[in-house]
Design a protein around this motif. Structure first.
Motif, PDB file in Angstrom:
ATOM      1  N   ASP A  94      52.726  18.301  15.550  1.00 23.78           N
ATOM      2  CA  ASP A  94      52.142  18.862  14.414  1.00 23.78           C
ATOM      3  C   ASP A  94      53.247  17.955  12.548  1.00 23.78           C
ATOM      4  OD1 ASP A  94      49.399  19.414  14.656  1.00 23.78           O
ATOM      5  OD2 ASP A  94      51.082  20.974  16.044  1.00 23.78           O
ATOM      6  N   VAL A  95      54.427  18.997  13.712  1.00 29.16           N
ATOM      7  CA  VAL A  95      56.509  19.276  12.882  1.00 29.16           C
ATOM      8  C   VAL A  95      56.763  17.841  13.302  1.00 29.16           C
ATOM      9  CG1 VAL A  95      57.652  20.032  11.749  1.00 29.16           C
ATOM     10  CG2 VAL A  95      55.823  20.967  11.929  1.00 29.16           C
ATOM     11  N   ILE A  96      57.345  17.184  13.456  1.00 26.36           N
ATOM     12  CA  ILE A  96      58.899  16.606  13.736  1.00 26.36           C
ATOM     13  C   ILE A  96      60.229  16.837  12.526  1.00 26.36           C
ATOM     14  CG2 ILE A  96      58.563  14.647  12.129  1.00 26.36           C
ATOM     15  CD1 ILE A  96      59.851  12.849  14.161  1.00 26.36           C
ATOM     16  N   VAL A  97      61.087  17.577  13.712  1.00 24.21           N
ATOM     17  CA  VAL A  97      62.125  17.940  12.824  1.00 24.21           C
ATOM     18  C   VAL A  97      63.469  16.663  13.050  1.00 24.21           C
ATOM     19  CG1 VAL A  97      64.616  19.018  12.928  1.00 24.21           C
ATOM     20  CG2 VAL A  97      61.909  19.985  12.596  1.00 24.21           C
ATOM     21  N   THR A  98      64.080  15.914  13.044  1.00 18.32           N
ATOM     22  CA  THR A  98      65.174  15.099  13.448  1.00 18.32           C
ATOM     23  C   THR A  98      66.044  14.966  11.979  1.00 18.32           C
ATOM     24  OG1 THR A  98      65.188  12.699  14.004  1.00 18.32           O
ATOM     25  CG2 THR A  98      63.862  12.542  12.560  1.00 18.32           C
ATOM     26  N   VAL A  99      67.324  14.064  12.583  1.00 19.28           N
ATOM     27  CA  VAL A  99      67.958  13.569  11.780  1.00 19.28           C
ATOM     28  C   VAL A  99      67.952  12.243  10.731  1.00 19.28           C
ATOM     29  CG1 VAL A  99      69.618  14.918  12.824  1.00 19.28           C
ATOM     30  CG2 VAL A  99      69.929  12.976  13.316  1.00 19.28           C
ATOM     31  N   PRO A 100      68.834  11.897   9.233  1.00 19.24           N
ATOM     32  CA  PRO A 100      68.492  11.012   8.910  1.00 19.24           C
ATOM     33  C   PRO A 100      69.688   9.816  10.074  1.00 19.24           C
ATOM     34  CG  PRO A 100      69.501  12.475   7.281  1.00 19.24           C
ATOM     35  CD  PRO A 100      69.160  12.348   8.479  1.00 19.24           C
ATOM     36  N   PRO A 101      69.282   8.450  10.225  1.00 24.99           N
ATOM     37  CA  PRO A 101      68.093   7.620   9.243  1.00 24.99           C
ATOM     38  C   PRO A 101      67.062   7.858   9.477  1.00 24.99           C
ATOM     39  CG  PRO A 101      69.479   6.651  10.467  1.00 24.99           C
ATOM     40  CD  PRO A 101      70.506   7.549  10.989  1.00 24.99           C
ATOM     41  N   PHE A 102      66.789   8.567  10.683  1.00 29.79           N
ATOM     42  CA  PHE A 102      65.692   8.561  11.751  1.00 29.79           C
ATOM     43  C   PHE A 102      64.389   9.089  10.838  1.00 29.79           C
ATOM     44  CE2 PHE A 102      68.693   8.188  14.808  1.00 29.79           C
ATOM     45  CZ  PHE A 102      68.519   6.834  15.090  1.00 29.79           C
ATOM     46  N   ALA A 264      77.315  14.399   5.777  1.00 32.49           N
ATOM     47  CA  ALA A 264      75.957  15.435   6.090  1.00 32.49           C
ATOM     48  C   ALA A 264      75.067  14.947   6.495  1.00 32.49           C
ATOM     49  CB  ALA A 264      74.955  16.006   4.406  1.00 32.49           C
ATOM     50  N   LEU A 265      74.359  15.724   7.812  1.00 30.32           N
ATOM     51  CA  LEU A 265      73.833  15.078   9.155  1.00 30.32           C
ATOM     52  C   LEU A 265      72.425  15.899   9.496  1.00 30.32           C
ATOM     53  CD1 LEU A 265      73.258  12.793  10.309  1.00 30.32           C
ATOM     54  CD2 LEU A 265      74.683  13.469  12.453  1.00 30.32           C
ATOM     55  N   PRO A 266      71.509  16.263   8.047  1.00 31.94           N
ATOM     56  CA  PRO A 266      71.039  16.567   7.895  1.00 31.94           C
ATOM     57  C   PRO A 266      69.557  17.257   8.741  1.00 31.94           C
ATOM     58  CG  PRO A 266      70.071  16.578   5.754  1.00 31.94           C
ATOM     59  CD  PRO A 266      71.417  15.604   6.262  1.00 31.94           C
ATOM     60  N   TYR A 267      68.807  18.352   9.841  1.00 32.65           N
ATOM     61  CA  TYR A 267      68.000  18.696  10.134  1.00 32.65           C
ATOM     62  C   TYR A 267      66.940  17.997   9.536  1.00 32.65           C
ATOM     63  CZ  TYR A 267      70.491  20.094  14.887  1.00 32.65           C
ATOM     64  OH  TYR A 267      71.826  20.039  15.604  1.00 32.65           O
ATOM     65  N   ALA A 268      66.187  17.242   9.099  1.00 35.13           N
ATOM     66  CA  ALA A 268      65.620  17.360   8.045  1.00 35.13           C
ATOM     67  C   ALA A 268      63.271  17.274   9.530  1.00 35.13           C
ATOM     68  CB  ALA A 268      65.147  15.652   7.307  1.00 35.13           C
ATOM     69  N   GLY A 269      62.363  17.548   8.484  1.00 33.84           N
ATOM     70  CA  GLY A 269      61.311  18.288   8.597  1.00 33.84           C
ATOM     71  C   GLY A 269      60.441  17.883   8.266  1.00 33.84           C
TER      72      GLY A 269
END
Length: 354
Positions: A94-102, A264-269
């Motif tokens: 339902d949700v993905i949390v990963t970092v750039p560039p993924f 910056a290498l954020p956790y993005a959802g």
């Protein structure tokens, strides 16, 4: 990064979805619209094996407030995108949390549907997708780590890593597989003027490198034990890990001007397209950006709040800020990296023979 694993987290609390998410986050679906479960695919770093990590607390609180339990699947930053792609015809997350560039890669492959969580308006424009495909939930930065007992003074520059004393005592995770490993390649490209310069240097560094590793988290334990003297990492994961692995120290390698640098290498959802439980997915993303959760990011996660209106306070926030003092923070061209990631990682493979 770690092998994919699936565990059901949070207490099996039986309760109705009482009212809207206003009860827990200010907005959300009313009772009967959601599901009793939400499935999250996430890069590692935010959950702890001792059950005291950021995700552990957030999932428990989320279930207590909504009645929705979180099913958690963990993998490498690129690995979870590939899993989503394989499951595209039968979506399970339902949700993905990963970092750039993924996270951008997931968007480009049509794996995410736009959704702007409640609170996203307080996240700076640079830390979210303009079209609402993803939003930073925990901010973070690339770093390197050293064993503080065997190597009290960390290397200052890339060239220092070529010293024969690091032979067999240095390792970085695999670009294209691990988010932090990809970040090493991105920094090398920035510091050496592009992929050719980065590949040329990393070819020379290979004589000291232990070899590929899909797990960045596994390297921290090796550094703490002294099996490695230097490895790559990220501030959030390594700072949080110091509680159980106290012999690792965080440092930043110098950039072209001789000054330490990072990015910056954020956790993005993001909300997964065709998610089986989209309402619960939106609820979880909303919850991650609530002021109460964002206020715990430094103390519990060892990271930096995504929301600009939530100040980072307390001892942990002060220590984290001190780590970045005097460090240049540059902004990668994520569009270029997303478009050319395969060619960049192919060049790395050719250079290192990995």
């Amino acid at each position: 990064m770690k092998e994919l694993r699936r565990t059901t987290l949070a207490a099996t609390v039986v309760m109705a979805l009482a009212g809207s998410l206003a009860a827990c986050a200010g907005s959300g679906p009313s009772a009967g619209q959601g599901s009793s479960v939400v499935t999250l695919y996430s890069a590692d770093g935010l959950k702890s094996e001792d059950g005291k990590g950021f995700y552990d607390k957030v999932f428990k609180d989320f279930t207590a407030k909504t009645g929705v339990r979180v099913e958690y699947v963990e993998g490498g930053s690129g690995e979870i995108v590939q899993r989503l792609l394989r499951e595209k015809s039968n979506t399970k997350a339902d949700v993905i949390v990963t970092v750039p560039p993924f996270i951008q890669q997931a968007v480009g492959k049509g794996l995410i549907t736009p959704y702007r969580p409640a609170g996203a308006d307080a996240v700076p424009a640079a830390d979210k997708d303009a079209d609402g495909a993803w939003t930073t939930v925990v901010n973070n930065y690339l770093c390197f780590i050293h064993n503080t007992r065997r190597l009290p003074e960390p290397p200052a520059s890339w060239n220092d890593l070529l010293d024969a004393g690091f032979r067999g005592k240095l390792q970085y995770s695999t670009p294209g597989v691990a988010g932090d490993g990809t970040a090493v390649l991105i920094k090398a490209m920035h510091d050496f003027g592009g992929i050719q310069g980065a590949a040329d240097f990393l070819r020379k560094l290979q004589k000291n490198n232990v070899g590929p590793s899909k797990s960045t988290g596994a390297l921290a334990a090796k550094v703490d034990k002294g099996e490695l003297l230097v490895a790559n990492g990220d501030v959030q994961m390594n700072y949080a890990g110091m509680k159980s692995m106290p012999n690792q120290g965080i440092f930043f390698l110098a950039g072209p001007g001789g000054k330490p640098s990072t990015f910056a290498l954020p956790y993005a959802g993001g909300l997964v397209k065709s998610a089986p439980h989209p309402v619960s997915g939106r609820m979880l993303l909303d919850f991650l950006l609530t002021e109460s959760v964002q206020g715990q990011v430094s103390a519990v996660a060892g990271g930096f709040p995504a929301r600009s209106d939530v100040p980072a306070t307390g001892d942990d926030a002060a220590r984290l800020a001190a780590l970045l003092k005097g460090v240049d923070v540059f902004a990668p061209d994520w569009k270029d990296i997303d478009a050319n990631l395969k060619s960049y990682t192919d060049a790395w493979n050719r250079a290192t023979g990995s």
